[in-house]
Motif scaffolding. Structure first.
Motif, PDB file in Angstrom:
ATOM      1  N   THR A  66       0.546 -13.955 -15.750  1.00  0.00           N
ATOM      2  CA  THR A  66       1.467 -14.691 -16.593  1.00  0.00           C
ATOM      3  C   THR A  66       0.946 -14.604 -18.022  1.00  0.00           C
ATOM      4  N   ASN A  67       1.851 -14.416 -18.951  1.00  0.00           N
ATOM      5  CA  ASN A  67       1.468 -14.274 -20.368  1.00  0.00           C
ATOM      6  C   ASN A  67       0.366 -13.230 -20.550  1.00  0.00           C
ATOM      7  N   ALA A  68       0.497 -12.104 -19.850  1.00  0.00           N
ATOM      8  CA  ALA A  68      -0.442 -10.973 -19.923  1.00  0.00           C
ATOM      9  C   ALA A  68      -1.852 -11.325 -19.448  1.00  0.00           C
ATOM     10  N   LYS A  69      -2.004 -12.414 -18.688  1.00  0.00           N
ATOM     11  CA  LYS A  69      -3.303 -12.810 -18.138  1.00  0.00           C
ATOM     12  C   LYS A  69      -3.208 -12.795 -16.617  1.00  0.00           C
ATOM     13  N   ILE A  70      -4.188 -12.167 -15.984  1.00  0.00           N
ATOM     14  CA  ILE A  70      -4.250 -12.184 -14.521  1.00  0.00           C
ATOM     15  C   ILE A  70      -4.737 -13.561 -14.093  1.00  0.00           C
ATOM     16  N   VAL A  71      -3.909 -14.250 -13.304  1.00  0.00           N
ATOM     17  CA  VAL A  71      -4.251 -15.596 -12.840  1.00  0.00           C
ATOM     18  C   VAL A  71      -4.570 -15.619 -11.350  1.00  0.00           C
ATOM     19  N   GLY A  72      -4.249 -14.532 -10.634  1.00  0.00           N
ATOM     20  CA  GLY A  72      -4.512 -14.484  -9.207  1.00  0.00           C
ATOM     21  C   GLY A  72      -4.735 -13.072  -8.721  1.00  0.00           C
ATOM     22  N   VAL A  73      -5.510 -12.955  -7.649  1.00  0.00           N
ATOM     23  CA  VAL A  73      -5.838 -11.663  -7.048  1.00  0.00           C
ATOM     24  C   VAL A  73      -5.737 -11.804  -5.534  1.00  0.00           C
ATOM     25  N   SER A  74      -5.111 -10.816  -4.904  1.00  0.00           N
ATOM     26  CA  SER A  74      -5.151 -10.737  -3.439  1.00  0.00           C
ATOM     27  C   SER A  74      -5.379  -9.287  -3.044  1.00  0.00           C
ATOM     28  N   VAL A  75      -6.056  -9.109  -1.921  1.00  0.00           N
ATOM     29  CA  VAL A  75      -6.311  -7.779  -1.380  1.00  0.00           C
ATOM     30  C   VAL A  75      -5.993  -7.835   0.108  1.00  0.00           C
ATOM     31  N   VAL A  76      -5.234  -6.857   0.559  1.00  0.00           N
ATOM     32  CA  VAL A  76      -4.749  -6.799   1.932  1.00  0.00           C
ATOM     33  C   VAL A  76      -5.197  -5.482   2.552  1.00  0.00           C
ATOM     34  N   CYS A  77      -5.576  -5.524   3.833  1.00  0.00           N
ATOM     35  CA  CYS A  77      -6.006  -4.308   4.520  1.00  0.00           C
ATOM     36  C   CYS A  77      -5.810  -4.483   6.027  1.00  0.00           C
ATOM     37  N   PRO A  78      -5.932  -3.403   6.785  1.00  0.00           N
ATOM     38  CA  PRO A  78      -5.877  -3.540   8.240  1.00  0.00           C
ATOM     39  C   PRO A  78      -7.033  -4.412   8.735  1.00  0.00           C
ATOM     40  N   SER A  79      -6.789  -5.151   9.784  1.00  0.00           N
ATOM     41  CA  SER A  79      -7.808  -6.006  10.366  1.00  0.00           C
ATOM     42  C   SER A  79      -8.977  -5.170  10.897  1.00  0.00           C
ATOM     43  N   ALA A  80     -10.184  -5.680  10.673  1.00  0.00           N
ATOM     44  CA  ALA A  80     -11.378  -5.062  11.249  1.00  0.00           C
ATOM     45  C   ALA A  80     -11.795  -5.787  12.527  1.00  0.00           C
ATOM     46  N   ASP A  81     -11.027  -6.801  12.920  1.00  0.00           N
ATOM     47  CA  ASP A  81     -11.360  -7.595  14.100  1.00  0.00           C
ATOM     48  C   ASP A  81     -10.949  -6.848  15.364  1.00  0.00           C
ATOM     49  N   GLU A  82     -11.905  -6.616  16.248  1.00  0.00           N
ATOM     50  CA  GLU A  82     -11.636  -5.846  17.458  1.00  0.00           C
ATOM     51  C   GLU A  82     -10.580  -6.489  18.351  1.00  0.00           C
ATOM     52  N   ASP A  83     -10.497  -7.820  18.335  1.00  0.00           N
ATOM     53  CA  ASP A  83      -9.520  -8.494  19.194  1.00  0.00           C
ATOM     54  C   ASP A  83      -8.117  -8.524  18.588  1.00  0.00           C
ATOM     55  N   LEU A  84      -7.978  -8.147  17.323  1.00  0.00           N
ATOM     56  CA  LEU A  84      -6.663  -8.118  16.657  1.00  0.00           C
ATOM     57  C   LEU A  84      -6.515  -6.829  15.842  1.00  0.00           C
ATOM     58  N   PRO A  85      -6.604  -5.682  16.500  1.00  0.00           N
ATOM     59  CA  PRO A  85      -6.610  -4.419  15.759  1.00  0.00           C
ATOM     60  C   PRO A  85      -5.294  -4.116  15.037  1.00  0.00           C
ATOM     61  N   ASP A  86      -4.192  -4.714  15.460  1.00  0.00           N
ATOM     62  CA  ASP A  86      -2.905  -4.435  14.821  1.00  0.00           C
ATOM     63  C   ASP A  86      -2.548  -5.450  13.739  1.00  0.00           C
ATOM     64  N   ALA A  87      -3.409  -6.420  13.513  1.00  0.00           N
ATOM     65  CA  ALA A  87      -3.134  -7.434  12.488  1.00  0.00           C
ATOM     66  C   ALA A  87      -3.442  -6.871  11.101  1.00  0.00           C
ATOM     67  N   ILE A  88      -2.873  -7.516  10.120  1.00  0.00           N
ATOM     68  CA  ILE A  88      -3.186  -7.222   8.728  1.00  0.00           C
ATOM     69  C   ILE A  88      -4.011  -8.394   8.211  1.00  0.00           C
ATOM     70  N   ALA A  89      -5.054  -8.090   7.454  1.00  0.00           N
ATOM     71  CA  ALA A  89      -5.955  -9.116   6.940  1.00  0.00           C
ATOM     72  C   ALA A  89      -5.759  -9.313   5.448  1.00  0.00           C
ATOM     73  N   ILE A  90      -5.699 -10.568   5.057  1.00  0.00           N
ATOM     74  CA  ILE A  90      -5.805 -10.894   3.636  1.00  0.00           C
ATOM     75  C   ILE A  90      -7.300 -11.000   3.387  1.00  0.00           C
ATOM     76  N   GLN A  91      -7.844  -9.978   2.778  1.00  0.00           N
ATOM     77  CA  GLN A  91      -9.291  -9.840   2.606  1.00  0.00           C
ATOM     78  C   GLN A  91      -9.792 -10.669   1.420  1.00  0.00           C
ATOM     79  N   VAL A  92      -8.963 -10.767   0.384  1.00  0.00           N
ATOM     80  CA  VAL A  92      -9.321 -11.471  -0.847  1.00  0.00           C
ATOM     81  C   VAL A  92      -8.116 -12.286  -1.271  1.00  0.00           C
ATOM     82  N   PHE A  93      -8.356 -13.542  -1.677  1.00  0.00           N
ATOM     83  CA  PHE A  93      -7.270 -14.378  -2.196  1.00  0.00           C
ATOM     84  C   PHE A  93      -7.880 -15.438  -3.099  1.00  0.00           C
ATOM     85  N   TYR A  94      -7.702 -15.280  -4.407  1.00  0.00           N
ATOM     86  CA  TYR A  94      -8.292 -16.223  -5.361  1.00  0.00           C
ATOM     87  C   TYR A  94      -7.367 -16.420  -6.555  1.00  0.00           C
ATOM     88  N   ILE A  95      -7.408 -17.642  -7.074  1.00  0.00           N
ATOM     89  CA  ILE A  95      -6.724 -18.001  -8.312  1.00  0.00           C
ATOM     90  C   ILE A  95      -7.805 -18.338  -9.336  1.00  0.00           C
TER      91      ILE A  95
END
Length: 168
Positions: A66-95
């Motif tokens: 907002t107003n040319a300033k990054i106020v939030g970051v998220s990173v998404v990737c495939p799950s590395a959890d063996e019990d949920l191999p088809d899930a997608i993981a929100i790896q990073v989420f910060y404001i």
């Protein structure tokens, strides 16, 4: 609220890294040691983020600005959890700490979830430090539920993490 959600580009890496250092210091003070938090290096983070954006197509880096300033970051990737191999993981989420409690977290999460669901994911997971009660309350308010999985992070002073899951 005039905020723009978009895919991150390599030029965003320095601002993203600074945001992450500040967010870690605020969120984890009292949970992790001051030495670990104060030793976070935004230059190292910049390199890691830039490299990830350029070379890791399975990772999706997003920013909310907002107003040319990054106020939030998220990173998404495939799950590395063996019990949920088809899930997608929100790896990073910060404001950014200066922008918390202004609704940006909700906006970033809504856009992040929409981006994940557009890809067809059926389950979305994220891990959160067990002692990070504000984050846990936020994730629950966004519809995530703890699923009983936990782990200890040796590289983070043996901090305990718990997993949250959302069915898309």
């Amino acid at each position: 609220m005039d905020a723009v959600f978009r895919k991150a580009v390599p030029a965003d890496a320095p601002a993203m890294a600074r945001l992450l250092v500040l967010a870690w210091q605020k969120a984890y003070r009292g949970i992790l040691s001051d030495a670990l938090l104060d030793g976070r290096d935004p230059d190292e983070g910049t390199k890691r983020i830039r490299e990830g954006i350029l070379t890791r197509p399975e990772f999706h880096y997003y920013v909310l600005e907002t107003n040319a300033k990054i106020v939030g970051v998220s990173v998404v990737c495939p799950s590395a959890d063996e019990d949920l191999p088809d899930a997608i993981a929100i790896q990073v989420f910060y404001i950014h700490p200066d922008d918390q409690r202004k609704g940006y977290g909700r906006v970033l999460m809504q856009h992040t979830l929409r981006a994940i669901q557009t890809g067809g994911a059926k389950q979305i997971i994220l891990w959160v430090l067990k002692e990070n009660h504000p984050a846990r309350a936020f994730y629950q308010a966004m519809g995530f539920v703890p699923d009983g999985a936990s782990k200890t992070l040796k590289h983070l002073e043996n901090a305990a993490e718990v997993r949250y899951r959302l069915h898309a």
